[in-house]
Write an enzyme that holds these catalytic residues in place. Structure first.
Site, PDB file in Angstrom:
ATOM      1  N   GLY A 101      38.969  26.346  -0.068  1.00  0.00           N
ATOM      2  CA  GLY A 101      38.780  24.903  -0.044  1.00  0.00           C
ATOM      3  C   GLY A 101      37.912  24.501  -1.212  1.00  0.00           C
ATOM      4  O   GLY A 101      37.738  25.275  -2.160  1.00  0.00           O
ATOM      5  N   PHE A 121      34.779  24.200  -1.346  1.00  0.00           N
ATOM      6  CA  PHE A 121      33.549  24.975  -1.494  1.00  0.00           C
ATOM      7  C   PHE A 121      33.594  26.334  -0.834  1.00  0.00           C
ATOM      8  O   PHE A 121      32.787  27.185  -1.123  1.00  0.00           O
ATOM      9  CB  PHE A 121      32.370  24.182  -0.929  1.00  0.00           C
ATOM     10  CG  PHE A 121      32.573  23.723   0.483  1.00  0.00           C
ATOM     11  CD1 PHE A 121      32.273  24.560   1.541  1.00  0.00           C
ATOM     12  CD2 PHE A 121      33.051  22.437   0.766  1.00  0.00           C
ATOM     13  CE1 PHE A 121      32.454  24.148   2.846  1.00  0.00           C
ATOM     14  CE2 PHE A 121      33.231  22.022   2.075  1.00  0.00           C
ATOM     15  CZ  PHE A 121      32.930  22.883   3.116  1.00  0.00           C
ATOM     16  N   VAL A 152      38.156  31.915   2.249  1.00  0.00           N
ATOM     17  CA  VAL A 152      38.344  32.811   3.380  1.00  0.00           C
ATOM     18  C   VAL A 152      39.114  34.025   2.894  1.00  0.00           C
ATOM     19  O   VAL A 152      40.159  33.899   2.251  1.00  0.00           O
ATOM     20  CB  VAL A 152      39.110  32.128   4.540  1.00  0.00           C
ATOM     21  CG1 VAL A 152      39.249  33.077   5.723  1.00  0.00           C
ATOM     22  CG2 VAL A 152      38.408  30.853   4.979  1.00  0.00           C
ATOM     23  N   ASP A 192      36.883  17.519  12.559  1.00  0.00           N
ATOM     24  CA  ASP A 192      37.975  17.695  11.600  1.00  0.00           C
ATOM     25  C   ASP A 192      39.166  18.380  12.272  1.00  0.00           C
ATOM     26  O   ASP A 192      39.771  19.286  11.717  1.00  0.00           O
ATOM     27  CB  ASP A 192      37.489  18.510  10.396  1.00  0.00           C
ATOM     28  CG  ASP A 192      38.457  18.442   9.211  1.00  0.00           C
ATOM     29  OD1 ASP A 192      39.368  17.586   9.223  1.00  0.00           O
ATOM     30  OD2 ASP A 192      38.306  19.261   8.288  1.00  0.00           O
TER      31      ASP A 192
HETATM   32  N1  ADE Z   1      42.747  31.357   7.234  1.00  0.00           N
HETATM   33  C1  ADE Z   1      41.561  30.815   7.491  1.00  0.00           C
HETATM   34  N2  ADE Z   1      40.991  31.402   8.518  1.00  0.00           N
HETATM   35  C2  ADE Z   1      41.829  32.372   8.948  1.00  0.00           C
HETATM   36  C3  ADE Z   1      41.806  33.320  10.000  1.00  0.00           C
HETATM   37  N3  ADE Z   1      40.778  33.393  10.838  1.00  0.00           N
HETATM   38  N4  ADE Z   1      42.860  34.122  10.150  1.00  0.00           N
HETATM   39  C4  ADE Z   1      43.888  34.033   9.309  1.00  0.00           C
HETATM   40  N5  ADE Z   1      43.973  33.178   8.311  1.00  0.00           N
HETATM   41  C5  ADE Z   1      42.944  32.338   8.125  1.00  0.00           C
END
Ligand code: ADE
Length: 403
Positions: free
Chosen positions: A34, A36, A39, A263
């Site tokens: 995103g 900031f 993942v 959100d």
């Molecule tokens: N994308 C963001 N969070 C995730 C998650 N916990 N598992 C798989 N894809 C993701």
């Protein structure tokens, strides 16, 4: 530059039992990013009892991001610690906070292999079976029978009914006890079968809450008899209903823990094994432990098209404004992930139309009852909107009707 003393204090009070040694964590590819945050997929050793290695998702802040972002992630971590476990929430597994002063903070959560519902729906648009009788506008579960759409699992030995597991009613719905052709699949088949949907992954069910304690024995019910387009099992109206119900259950739990999400949107709902969906991204979440139910937000960018009328006007967020967003999520699901308010900009004009009483029409694949429900979520007086408890009850009943 390191964080100042005030910022550190704000980060600190945090239960050390969640601390996870960074040496036992191996990072993989990026799952999402995103403005900031990033993942990453990862593998963590001995993070879940009885499992030597677990595939996880690791949330972190981008290098050189400013203080507000690391604070937002720290606040998300605290919310998750406070929240506790629920089947329909992406659960916290651990965190690496040792270097938070140097802006390094890793939040480790359950990995959901099919990714977010928005992308999942977009990928399945050409593979959707509309189980609505065009004459009555009502759900007809017999439509599409030739595809063997059922992706439910047997739950015959589930005796646990603690706060981590769904209620019996929920269990009955999600894991319908019908083992007509109980053929246990090779685990890899589960991955292959929806491989176009998610990343090819270790095929262990990722849901530590329920599946790892052997309370649910997944039994493969699908015979794969339909001629699926692109070899991907289609999704159907009943899936949309099952996901809606589970999101309502997850939100009911959040509300009971006095946490507002802020959100809620299809992009923040992840699909996991066994057709289980989980609410994620508490980046904007606020805990309402100080008696007031309402929180004013700062000046951060806001998801206008998902926001309640009072949130746009006054930046007031509450469980009732989450209910409005839930109505938008229903619209997203039953439109197969169209962008809300098609053809309109997220601006003042939209706000004024909402004030005048304008609301979106029923999305293309919505049963009448679901449109009724979303319309109630969009009532102007926040207290006139249904509670998440009421929503999950209504959705649960609709889901039962289809069984
Ligand atoms: N994308 C963001 N969070 C995730 C998650 N916990 N598992 C798989 N894809 C993701």
């Amino acid at each position: 530059p390191e964080l100042g003393i005030d910022d550190q204090a704000e980060l600190l009070p945090y239960d050390k039992k969640w601390e996870f040694p960074i040496e036992r964590l191996k990072l993989g590819k990026q799952l999402g990013s995103g403005a900031f945050g990033v993942v990453m997929k990862g593998e963590a050793k001995n993070i879940v009892d009885g499992e030597p290695v677990t595939t996880v998702a690791v949330k972190m802040v981008k290098k050189n991001a400013d203080n507000t972002y690391i604070k937002a992630l720290a606040s998300e971590l605290k919310i998750m610690v406070h929240l506790g476990k629920h089947l329909n929430v992406v659960n916290l597994l651990g965190a690496c906070t040792k270097n938070v002063v140097k802006r390094e903070l890793l939040v480790i959560v359950e990995y959901c292999r099919y990714g977010n519902l928005q992308n999942y729906l977009l990928r399945h648009r050409d593979n959707f079976i509309n189980q609505i009788d065009p004459k009555t506008g009502r759900i007809d579960y017999t439509i599409g029978q030739e595809y063997d759409l059922d992706r439910t699992y047997s739950n015959s030995s589930d005796k646990s009914n603690n706060c981590h597991s769904p209620s019996m009613k929920y269990a009955a719905l999600t894991f319908s006890n019908n083992s007509g052709n109980s053929m246990l699949p090779p685990q890899s088949q589960m991955g292959d079968y929806r491989s176009s949907a998610g990343t090819q992954m270790t095929s262990l069910p990722d849901d530590g809450t329920v599946l790892s304690n052997n309370s649910i024995q997944p039994e493969w019910r699908s015979n794969y008899k339909g001629d699926y387009k692109g070899n991907v099992k289609p999704i159907c109206t009943k899936d949309l209903l099952a996901w809606s119900f589970q999101v309502a259950r997850g939100m009911e739990y959040l509300a009971s823990r006095k946490v507002l999400h802020g959100d809620l949107a299809a992009r923040n709902i992840l699909l996991s094994d066994n057709n289980i969906v989980k609410i994620c991204d508490f980046g904007l979440a606020k805990s309402m432990y100080k008696s007031d139910n309402y929180k004013k937000q700062g000046d951060c960018p806001l998801p206008i098209k998902w926001m309640a009328i009072e949130s746009i006007r006054d930046r007031i967020f509450s469980t009732q404004s989450d209910v409005w967003s839930f109505g938008i999520v229903l619209w997203e699901l039953f439109s197969l992930a169209r962008t809300p308010y098609p053809g309109m900009e997220a601006d003042e004009r939209l706000y004024h139309k909402l004030v005048e009483g304008y609301r979106m029409e029923a999305p293309e694949y919505s049963p009448k009852e679901i449109y009724q429900l979303m319309s109630e979520c969009w009532l102007t007086p926040p207290l006139s909107r249904p509670s998440f408890g009421k929503l999950s009850e209504t959705l649960g009943n609709l889901l039962e009707d289809t069984l």
